[in-house]
Enzyme design. Structure first.
Site, mmCIF file in Angstrom:
data_model
loop_
_atom_site.group_PDB
_atom_site.id
_atom_site.type_symbol
_atom_site.label_atom_id
_atom_site.label_comp_id
_atom_site.label_asym_id
_atom_site.label_seq_id
_atom_site.Cartn_x
_atom_site.Cartn_y
_atom_site.Cartn_z
ATOM 1 N N ASP A 395 0.855 -1.184 0.000
ATOM 2 C CA ASP A 395 0.000 0.000 0.000
ATOM 3 C C ASP A 395 0.896 1.241 0.000
ATOM 4 O OD1 ASP A 395 -2.531 1.377 0.266
ATOM 5 O OD2 ASP A 395 -1.889 1.855 2.295
ATOM 6 N N ASP A 594 -1.371 -0.697 6.372
ATOM 7 C CA ASP A 594 -1.459 -0.233 7.760
ATOM 8 C C ASP A 594 -2.825 0.307 8.145
ATOM 9 O OD1 ASP A 594 -1.504 2.138 6.319
ATOM 10 O OD2 ASP A 594 -0.338 3.231 7.823
ATOM 11 N N ASP A 598 -7.150 -1.698 4.447
ATOM 12 C CA ASP A 598 -6.234 -2.737 3.961
ATOM 13 C C ASP A 598 -6.612 -4.121 4.482
ATOM 14 O OD1 ASP A 598 -4.589 -0.858 2.631
ATOM 15 O OD2 ASP A 598 -3.517 -0.421 4.485
#
Length: 711
Positions: A395, A594, A598
């Site tokens: 990400d 995080d 996600d």
């Protein structure tokens, strides 16, 4: 770690309130069950004891029994055939030597050897076979036949075999326990951070209370130099807190009202009041400890095969011993003592002790080493599987970038000013939790602009936000959001293109469906991100970046980091499908993120990795948690896994080959041609050496620490 194990609250630590779970409640392989049965043989109470305290007591008891056996084994050897015939010792004896050996060996057998006898009783009661059965058969056969010969007036005996087998096995177990307990040093250092007392603020007074008495919602005070007793949220004051020992963050972190504090961190400057939000076993520190302990007590896939093999080896060993005796005594017509010597040696040397230690020791050392470097791996299967990773999806925000965007540009359309753009955006974003919202609010605060009242707030996931401000409909978000609402962005198109080409994230603001302005934010790439990506690619991993950002911004960031595969403009709920796309290509895939959005992707991935002080949802979903916000820790986790799996394979190979080769030798296969035979005490020594080699090889995994540091 828990110095005190008695408490008025059953099963809880008086220091921090964490529930103490007996080791027996974890999933255990045959080796763990063997050690648990030994604990029961020692008469130790389970209730309320932490697994670490139990392990320490077990280690001390094994050590004491080992030294007792060792001291008495010296005169046993001196007066035995080994001492008289091989070592050429000729010591005087006050009574006949067989009876002297009987008197010295009996306390060794019943005191030091009792744990094996009792463990065998419990194993047979449960209709299972384990290493204790094999050890008990070996020492009982040697001791019982020796006693029988002594009472029959025969001068021959195997007392030294029984005593030395007990001594060597206890020594091997003691060394293995020391190696396992040594891996928890990092955890002990963490848990010792919890202060025994907390400053409670109640009814306008400050009172010192035990940390275990702190309740959810209590208001606590932190003064400069204080350790934070529990997790909480600051309600008053400003300070800087050193979280390095918990999260790995090297510099003190500025904290003010609304910010979270982590139990075990250190308040370095100001005085603050905070509300307790997590206590006892729910604190971040307790979760770290629990995670690593669970990993160390879990079973790697390779160990399941070893466990099955070990069970069969017990049958093979006992059967081989009986067959050996039958061949030498009944078929070849050798004397009873001659046949018994080979039979007992076969049983002793076949003990699959090393096989039982092969992977648990490597797992314990590997997870302990990971914890020392803020890499938390949830279980042994994960530790093994991380080495298989072929593709890593990362990400962007908060993983590859700092996750702390700053407003760098504000462009206003006609009829609006820059201050109006920031004020309107802040009025809507004040109710959002997105990192860009915080950037807008910080900009408004810096410009001393007071946000207006927003009504009808809606979070349009992946696109932006909307609300009614002073009777006007306000949209803040992406180009797609503007297109969905048919807002014409042509008046500011050139500015939008310029900002995107610079790699900035844009937020377009529209009032009553007309473009009012655009704000751009820059989220700097993490210092170590490019280096980490480069090293992972050198390892042969495919790296992909996934983000909700527009394509142009994502491509600029990807170019900076040398990432070729980029998934941009991805909605939170669609991230998992992109992970699945890589999996469908046949790649064993890890997802690194995080945030809450996600979590589905972390769950979809073969290995979910939560980075930094991520959200509870992300950490709960992930199989690996990297406490620091360093993307290089992804590579460290992979290298640690590869090193651990390498040790597992080495140990399993050595233990298996050793047993397969040693049994025929002990049975006397080489005796007719080469006159090579092994007395039971020599077999005991060789069996113990095998276990020590396996445990030592696992401890050598600590050498991988240098490789982790230099990444």
């Amino acid at each position: 770690m828990h110095k005190e194990v008695m408490s008025d609250k059953p099963g809880s630590c008086p220091k921090c309130g964490m529930t103490l779970v007996p080791a027996g409640q974890h999933g255990m392989n045959s080796w763990e069950k063997f050690k648990m049965s030994m604990t029961m043989a020692m008469g130790m109470e389970h209730g309320g004891l932490a697994g670490r305290e139990m392990a320490k007591l077990m280690e001390e008891d094994i050590r004491n029994k080992f030294f007792f056996a060792l001291i008495l084994s010296l005169p046993i050897i001196a007066y035995s055939p080994l001492g008289v015939q091989v070592l050429k010792l000729n010591l005087p004896s006050p009574i006949p030597i067989p009876w002297l050996l009987f008197l010295i060996t009996t306390p060794v057998f019943f005191y030091s050897g009792w744990i094996f006898l009792y463990s065998t009783y419990k194993a047979l009661q449960a209709k299972t076979l384990n290493m204790a059965v094999l050890i008990a058969v070996g020492i009982t056969a040697a001791y019982a036949f020796s006693v029988l010969l002594t009472f029959l007036g025969n001068s021959d005996s195997y007392y030294e075999a029984a005593a030395l087998l007990i001594t060597f096995v206890l020594f091997g177990h003691w060394m293995e326990m020391k190696s396992r307990r040594g891996t928890t040093d990092a955890l002990q250092a963490l848990f010792d951070l919890v202060p025994p007392q907390a400053r409670l603020w109640k009814d306008g007074k400050e009172t010192l209370v035990p940390t275990s008495d702190v309740k959810l919602g209590d208001i606590l005070i932190l003064k400069p130099g204080d350790k934070v007793p529990v997790d909480g949220e600051i309600v008053e004051g400003e300070t800087a807190i050193d979280e390095s020992l918990v999260t790995g963050e090297s510099l003190p972190v500025a904290k003010s009202a609304g910010d979270k504090v982590i139990g075990g961190s250190i308040n370095t400057s100001g005085s603050v009041k905070f509300k307790a939000t997590k206590i006892g076993e729910d604190t971040a520190l307790a979760q770290i400890v629990k995670m690593v302990e669970t990993a160390q007590n879990s079973k790697a896939p390779g160990q399941k095969i070893a466990d099955r093999f070990a069970r069969y080896l017990v049958i093979v060993a006992v059967g081989g011993g009986l067959l050996t005796f039958a061949v030498w005594f009944f078929i070849l017509g050798q004397p009873l003592l001659f046949a018994l010597t080979f039979a007992i040696s076969t049983i002793v040397i076949a003990c699959p002790d090393a096989l039982g230690l092969a992977t648990p020791t490597a797992v314990a050392v590997g997870t302990g080493l990971g914890a020392k470097h803020n890499i938390l791996i949830k279980d042994a299967p994960t530790l093994e599987q991380v080495s298989k990773i072929q593709a890593v999806v990362m990400d962007k925000t908060g993983t590859l970038t700092e996750g702390k965007p700053k407003i760098t540009d504000v462009v206003a359309a006609k009829e609006f000013t820059q201050d109006q753009i920031i004020q309107l955006a802040a009025s809507v974003e004040v109710k959002s939790s997105h990192p860009l919202s915080k950037a807008v609010l910080e900009k408004a605060e810096a410009e001393r602009l007071v946000p207006g009242e927003a009504e009808g707030f809606k979070n349009l996931a992946g696109h932006g936000v909307e609300a009614i401000v002073d009777g006007k409909h306000v949209l803040v978000g992406t180009v797609k959001l503007m297109n969905d609402w048919k807002v014409n962005i042509e008046p500011l198109q050139k500015d939008i293109d310029r900002l995107l080409s610079e790699g900035k994230t844009i937020m377009i603001l529209a009032v009553d469906k007309k473009i009012a302005g655009v704000a751009a934010a820059s989220d700097p790439v993490k210092e170590n991100a490019k280096h980490a990506v480069t090293r992972m690619k050198e390892l042969g991993l495919e790296i992909a970046m996934i983000t909700g950002d527009n394509k142009k911004t994502a491509e600029v960031i990807g170019k900076q980091l040398n990432i070729d595969r980029i998934f941009s403009e991805v909605l939170p709920e669609d991230k998992a499908s992109y992970v699945k796309k890589l999996q469908n290509e046949g790649k064993f895939t890890a997802m690194v993120g995080d945030g809450v959005n996600d979590a589905p992707a972390l769950a979809q991935a073969d290995i979910g990795i939560a980075i930094g002080a991520g959200t509870d949802v992300a950490i709960e979903t992930a199989k690996v948690v990297l406490m620091k916000s360093d993307p290089a820790d992804v590579l460290r986790a992979i290298k640690l896994s590869k090193a651990t799996v390498r040790k597992m394979k080495q140990n399993l190979f050595w233990a298996s080959i050793y047993n397969l080769l040693a049994i025929p030798v002990a049975a006397g296969v080489l005796y007719p041609a080469y006159n090579i035979s092994l007395r039971p005490e020599i077999s005991a020594l060789l069996m113990s050496v095998s276990s020590i080699i396996v445990a030592t090889n696992a401890v050598l995994l600590n050498r991988a620490e240098k490789d982790l540091i230099t990444i």
